[in-house]
Design an enzyme around this catalytic site. Structure first.
Site, PDB file in Angstrom:
ATOM      1  CD  GLU A 155      -2.591  -1.920   0.715  1.00 22.85           C
ATOM      2  OE1 GLU A 155      -1.619  -2.657   0.961  1.00 22.85           O
ATOM      3  OE2 GLU A 155      -3.692  -2.363   0.349  1.00 22.85           O
ATOM      4  CE1 TYR A 192       0.602   3.876   5.254  1.00 20.99           C
ATOM      5  CE2 TYR A 192      -0.242   1.718   4.620  1.00 20.99           C
ATOM      6  CZ  TYR A 192      -0.466   3.017   5.045  1.00 20.99           C
ATOM      7  OH  TYR A 192      -1.750   3.454   5.263  1.00 20.99           O
ATOM      8  NE  ARG A 226      -2.514  -6.105   3.044  1.00 14.27           N
ATOM      9  CZ  ARG A 226      -3.426  -5.196   3.321  1.00 14.27           C
ATOM     10  NH1 ARG A 226      -3.463  -4.627   4.510  1.00 14.27           N
ATOM     11  NH2 ARG A 226      -4.327  -4.874   2.427  1.00 14.27           N
ATOM     12  CG  HIS A 266      -2.828   4.589   0.988  1.00 14.50           C
ATOM     13  ND1 HIS A 266      -3.982   3.843   0.921  1.00 14.50           N
ATOM     14  CD2 HIS A 266      -2.198   4.181   2.110  1.00 14.50           C
ATOM     15  CE1 HIS A 266      -4.049   3.026   1.956  1.00 14.50           C
ATOM     16  NE2 HIS A 266      -2.972   3.210   2.691  1.00 14.50           N
ATOM     17  CD  GLN A 292     -21.969   6.922   2.730  1.00 17.71           C
ATOM     18  OE1 GLN A 292     -22.431   6.125   1.938  1.00 17.71           O
ATOM     19  NE2 GLN A 292     -22.709   7.812   3.345  1.00 17.71           N
TER      20      GLN A 292
END
Ligand code: NAP
Ligand code: SF4
Length: 674
Positions: free
Chosen positions: A165, A167, A215, A253, A340
């Site tokens: 992701e 990082y 991961r 991201h 949300q």
């Protein structure tokens, strides 16, 4: 015989066995930062009680500079260890297993002093990172190992090292962020050293009998991301370095391709896990947009993975696994991937919860108990507010009658599910139907509630929703003007050139409805083409060389608003950009700062700004009104005039900025108190 033999099969890791193949993936909830560790423990314990095979916590910083924001939770001190021990003890008492994610955010850390492989600022953070020197790299690596050891002392069953992701570990892996020329940069062998060392040192710190998940990013969705050979090379090296399991991640991201939003097809990336699985000897976990036990079972049965990770589905329903195992899958509250109440909250610094399950992260304070005195309760309106109130009240033992004027349950959810990309709302409506039936709510469809019909109930809940606002533009009653309800519910004919008045959530939805043909969300190959995603074995990072290749729009659409701000600015924090991108792909012209002068048979006369400059006819065939809503309170007003005191919830209470999240939360909370 269970329907889910693969999902419910144990996974033997040699030194320990997981009771099934379901992993609750890591989610940052902001609970830990509140310091109420009893509440943190109860959140995880409830999921352990629900039968999940292994829980992974939200990312815990190994040091101050690596936290996702200043003050983010980590594992630095003896007090931290004692706090985390409360969690692990409670999870173990429920028969669960839990691993702690170690997350060094690198240049994604939202604060000064963040560090990275090179001083390359992230486009999603204002803070430029400091390039690590050799001593700094050694410190970061040692901190991974120290965090893993502290997690072991705190009672965790394992750790997950976050390597995807975008990082810190990912930042070392790819040239996009690693511009170094020393032994940590340049060749891929050098760039992957940081990842491998983090695993080696952590393994050395915790010994052999401790779960160590890594991961790995299977597809960075960046032009300078890893290619597939590099992914395989890394996966094998991570296995050799001592990892027990490979979890997988997709996309950085900062990538401008959605990876978990509701419009991403279910299991959109599991084909990549399947490619990886035969290449390593350790178990491989698949993730992203998996939200039902049937899909999990299918992925395990077809060899896409050894385990399935689901994160948000465990906010929606802590009992996901137990319900599936008991043959009650239809009762699992579905995660609709809306973000949300979870990610949008997290990124706004608020406590995470769930749109369909307001108890998520509120387990210690929102606990509807059986009613001491059963009452007769009338609920008027079967939208999200009324349904939630009715089900919660009936589950508590009240006698509930639900009045609904239309022939179906669901209210505005039935409009949402017409939109291409919002197919998940179908599952939510189905779930409400199941729960209404099971909780014993007496349902009266096609029934207009009147004060006479409501006489005699102990409590009356008015959830009559909203009426569309008519904006009062000259000519708005013309035959070429329709409302969003006409379009979405009644499917009235709409011309080829369309102006939409109002660019709120519904204006955006209607623009997608009118321009998108067959929904790419139900066709993985079509979706990949639409967004320009390809196999990272063909093109680095999984980025198709030609970029997005969307189908042509069905119509020419203008989306209009009076405010001068960027249209869509108030949509969800983590999903608004996706809706804007879709409309751009469909060539929708988004105009802000307009005045609606009048409507004629030829179209809509627009002017600009406070001075009403440059009046000009927008020649369109159809004008769709999406100008917000007003509370539908007529019944509530009648009851109040008769001296009754109904409870008014949802859009009937406050229409402005109403969404299903607020409606459901209000319905559940009210019904918990009656
Ligand atoms: P909304 O978000 O309040 O937007 C209403 C739109 O109408 C605004 O663009 C507003 O912009 C315009 N408007 C307001 N008064 C007007 C008037 N008198 N004349 C002309 N234009 C007027 O309402 P909505 O789009 O109906 O959505 C209702 C709720 O559902 C919102 O909370 C929305 O977020 C939620 N929703 C969410 C999603 C989602 O994807 N999460 C999808 C659909 C709906 P100007 O005043 O600047 O013209
Ligand atoms: Fe899923 Fe939406 Fe709940 Fe988040 S808020 S867990 S995305 S249903």
């Amino acid at each position: 015989m269970t329907r889910y033999p693969h999902m419910l099969a144990p996974l033997d890791l040699g030194f320990t066995t997981l009771k099934n193949r379901v992993l609750m993936g890591s989610m940052h909830t902001n609970l830990e930062e509140r310091g109420d560790w009893n509440r943190v423990a109860e959140f995880y314990a409830e999921r352990a009680r629900g039968g999940v095979g292994l829980i992974v916590t939200g990312g815990m910083a190994p040091n101050n500079e690596g936290g996702v924001f200043p003050g983010a939770a980590g594992l630095f001190s003896d007090q931290d260890i004692a706090n985390h021990r409360v969690v692990t003890d409670r999870v173990h008492a429920e028969g669960g297993k839990i691993a702690m994610q170690v997350l060094n955010a690198g240049r994604y850390a939202y604060g000064p002093g963040c560090v990275s492989a090179s001083a390359v600022k992230s486009p999603i953070s204002p803070f430029p990172p400091v390039e690590l020197d050799e001593a700094g790299i050694q410190k970061q690596l040692d901190d991974y190992a120290t965090a893993a050891r502290r997690a072991q002392i705190a009672g965790y069953d394992g750790v997950e090292i976050m390597g995807s992701e975008g990082y810190l570990i990912n930042q070392f892996l790819v040239e996009h962020t690693n511009r170094r020329e020393d032994s940590w940069g340049g060749s891929y062998e050098n760039r992957m050293r940081f990842a491998i060392e983090s695993v080696k040192r952590s393994r050395a710190a915790v010994g052999s009998d401790f779960i160590l998940i890594f991961r790995i990013s299977l597809m960075d969705l960046l032009p300078k991301g890893s290619d597939w050979d590099e992914v395989l090379q890394l996966a094998r090296a991570i296995e050799a370095a001592g990892a027990t399991i490979l979890n997988t991640g997709i996309g950085w991201h900062e990538a401008r391709i959605p990876t978990i939003a509701t419009s991403v097809p279910r299991a959109a990336f599991s084909w990549l896990t399947q490619k990886l699985k035969g290449e390593v000897g350790i178990p491989v976990i698949t993730s992203n947009r998996i939200n039902t036990p049937d899909l999990a079972e299918e992925l395990l049965a077809d060899g896409s993975a050894d385990m399935v990770s689901m994160a948000r589905p465990f906010l929606a329903d802590a009992d996901f696994v137990n319900k599936a195992a008991a043959g009650r899958a239809a009762e699992i509250a579905p995660c609709i991937a809306c973000n949300q109440a979870c990610l949008d909250h997290t990124f706004n610094g608020k406590l995470t919860s769930c749109l369909v399950n307001p108890r998520a992260c509120h387990e210690t304070e929102l606990n509807p108990e059986p009613a001491a005195t059963p009452k007769s309760i009338a609920v008027v309106g079967a939208g999200p507010a009324g349904l939630s109130a009715a089900i919660t009240a009936a589950t508590r033992g009240h006698q509930v009658t639900l009045f609904e004027r239309s022939p179906e349950l669901g209210g505005q959810l039935n409009l949402a599910r017409q939109i291409p990309g919002k197919e998940e709302f179908n599952g939510l409506v189905d779930w409400y139907k199941t729960m209404v039936a099971l909780s014993g709510v007496r349902t009266l469809l096609n029934t207009e509630a009147t004060p006479e019909l409501l006489a005699g109930y102990d409590e009356i809940i008015i959830a009559t929703g909203v009426t569309p606002r008519t904006p009062g533009i000259e000519g708005e009653t013309g035959a070429n003007v329709v409302s969003y309800i006409d379009v979405l519910r009644h499917r009235v004919p709409v011309g080829k050139r369309v102006a939409i008045i109002g660019a709120g959530g519904i204006g955006f939805d209607v623009a997608e409805f009118l321009t998108v043909g067959d929904s790419p969300t139900v066709n993985i190959e079509a979706w990949k083409q639409e967004w320009g995603v390809t196999d990272p074995a063909l093109h680095r990072g999984g980025i198709a060389p030609g970029g997005p290749a969307p189908d042509a729009p069905l119509r020419e659409v203008w989306l209009l608003q009076r405010k001068a701000e960027k249209p869509g600015k108030r949509l969800g924090k983590t999903t608004g950009w996706i809706h804007r991108a879709i409309l751009q792909m469909k060539q929708v012209k988004m105009l802000a700062g307009v005045n609606y002068e009048y409507i004629t048979r030829d179209g809509l006369m627009l002017s600009r700004g406070a001075a009403h400059e440059d009046p000009e006819l927008l020649a369109v065939d159809t004008i769709v009104l999406c100008a917000g809503q007003l509370p539908e309170r007529s019944l509530a007003d009648q009851l109040e005039s008769a001296g009754l005191k109904p409870h008014v919830i949802g859009g009937a209470d406050v229409a402005a900025e109403l969404d299903a999240k607020r409606a459901i939360d209000q319905g559940v909370r009210l019904a918990a108190t009656l």
